[in-house]
Design a protein around this motif. Structure first.
Motif, short mmCIF file in Angstrom:
data_model
loop_
_atom_site.label_atom_id
_atom_site.label_comp_id
_atom_site.label_asym_id
_atom_site.label_seq_id
_atom_site.Cartn_x
_atom_site.Cartn_y
_atom_site.Cartn_z
N ILE A 1 0.92 -1.33 0.10
CA ILE A 1 0.12 0.03 -0.11
C ILE A 1 0.96 1.27 0.10
O ILE A 1 0.35 2.12 -0.85
N ASN B 1 -8.88 4.29 -4.64
CA ASN B 1 -8.87 2.94 -3.69
C ASN B 1 -9.26 1.94 -4.33
O ASN B 1 -8.72 0.80 -4.10
N ALA C 1 -6.66 -1.24 -4.03
CA ALA C 1 -7.20 -2.58 -3.73
C ALA C 1 -6.81 -3.63 -4.78
O ALA C 1 -6.39 -4.70 -4.45
N GLN C 2 -7.24 -3.26 -6.03
CA GLN C 2 -6.54 -4.40 -7.02
C GLN C 2 -5.16 -4.52 -7.21
O GLN C 2 -4.82 -5.64 -7.20
N THR D 1 -3.22 -4.43 -4.78
CA THR D 1 -2.33 -4.92 -3.62
C THR D 1 -3.06 -6.39 -3.37
O THR D 1 -2.81 -7.13 -2.32
N ILE E 1 -6.08 -7.07 -2.40
CA ILE E 1 -7.25 -7.04 -1.15
C ILE E 1 -8.58 -6.19 -1.67
O ILE E 1 -8.55 -5.69 -2.68
N PRO F 1 -11.65 -3.72 -1.44
CA PRO F 1 -11.53 -2.40 -1.39
C PRO F 1 -11.63 -1.61 -0.04
O PRO F 1 -11.11 -0.74 0.35
N SER F 2 -12.66 -2.34 0.71
CA SER F 2 -13.16 -1.95 2.16
C SER F 2 -11.81 -2.28 2.85
O SER F 2 -11.42 -1.26 3.75
N THR F 3 -11.00 -3.32 2.60
CA THR F 3 -9.80 -3.43 3.43
C THR F 3 -8.74 -2.48 3.00
O THR F 3 -8.07 -1.78 4.00
N ALA F 4 -8.68 -2.23 1.84
CA ALA F 4 -7.74 -1.13 1.51
C ALA F 4 -7.88 0.31 2.18
O ALA F 4 -6.85 1.09 2.54
#
Length: 172
Positions: free
Chosen positions: A20, A32, A36-37, A39, A41, A43-46
């Motif tokens: 990140i 975001n 997320a893509q 990393t 994970i 999007p909410s986690t990012a």
């Protein structure tokens, strides 16, 4: 993002945190969803992980990078400053005043024969000369300065160190 203070101790970073951070160093304007893509994970986690990095003081802000040449400040210099005396009042005044001058890009408090190193950008060598005269040579707390012109500036990475550093081939 509200500015945060840096943590006093190194913060434990896992592989996702590091990824990140690296993605944000590469492009602070990344969405975001794309973060997320990249990393791997949700999007909410990012979003939660990024906010946690801010809260922990690891991410301290975002900024726009300006072309100094594009705004008429093509002459950069590093100025070594040695104070005349190490009086707390003069040191505090110097350290509060210098970074507020619009020409000053960075100020470093350093060890050795020099007390401070200023990185400034101005429009011309004449403007550089005048700046040194107006702000340093006439300052009663300044004992000595030495100015070095910057021909080129090559930025380093700026993110966390990877878990394992890549090997660099030896040069002869």
């Amino acid at each position: 993002m509200a500015p945060s203070t840096s943590p006093q101790q190194p913060v434990e970073l896992d592989a996702v945190d590091r990824r990140i951070i690296q993605e944000l160093v590469d492009d602070a304007r990344i969405s975001n969803a794309l973060l997320a893509q990249r990393t791997g994970i949700a999007p909410s986690t990012a979003l939660l992980r990024t906010r946690a990095l801010i809260d922990r003081g690891v991410l301290t802000g975002y900024h726009a990078e300006v072309s100094l040449q594009g705004v008429g400040r093509s002459v950069q210099a590093l100025i070594s400053v040695r104070l005349r005396a190490h009086d707390r009042v003069q040191i505090d005044r110097f350290t509060q005043t210098m970074p507020q001058l619009p020409e000053v890009l960075s100020m470093f408090h350093v060890s050795g024969a020099t007390d401070y190193l200023l990185h400034i950008a101005v429009s011309s060598t004449e403007a550089l000369r005048d700046w040194v005269l107006d702000y340093l040579a006439t300052d009663e707390s300044v004992g000595h300065t030495e100015t070095t012109l910057v021909f080129a500036h090559h930025k380093g990475l700026g993110g966390p160190l990877p878990e394992q550093l890549p090997s660099i081939p030896a040069t002869r």
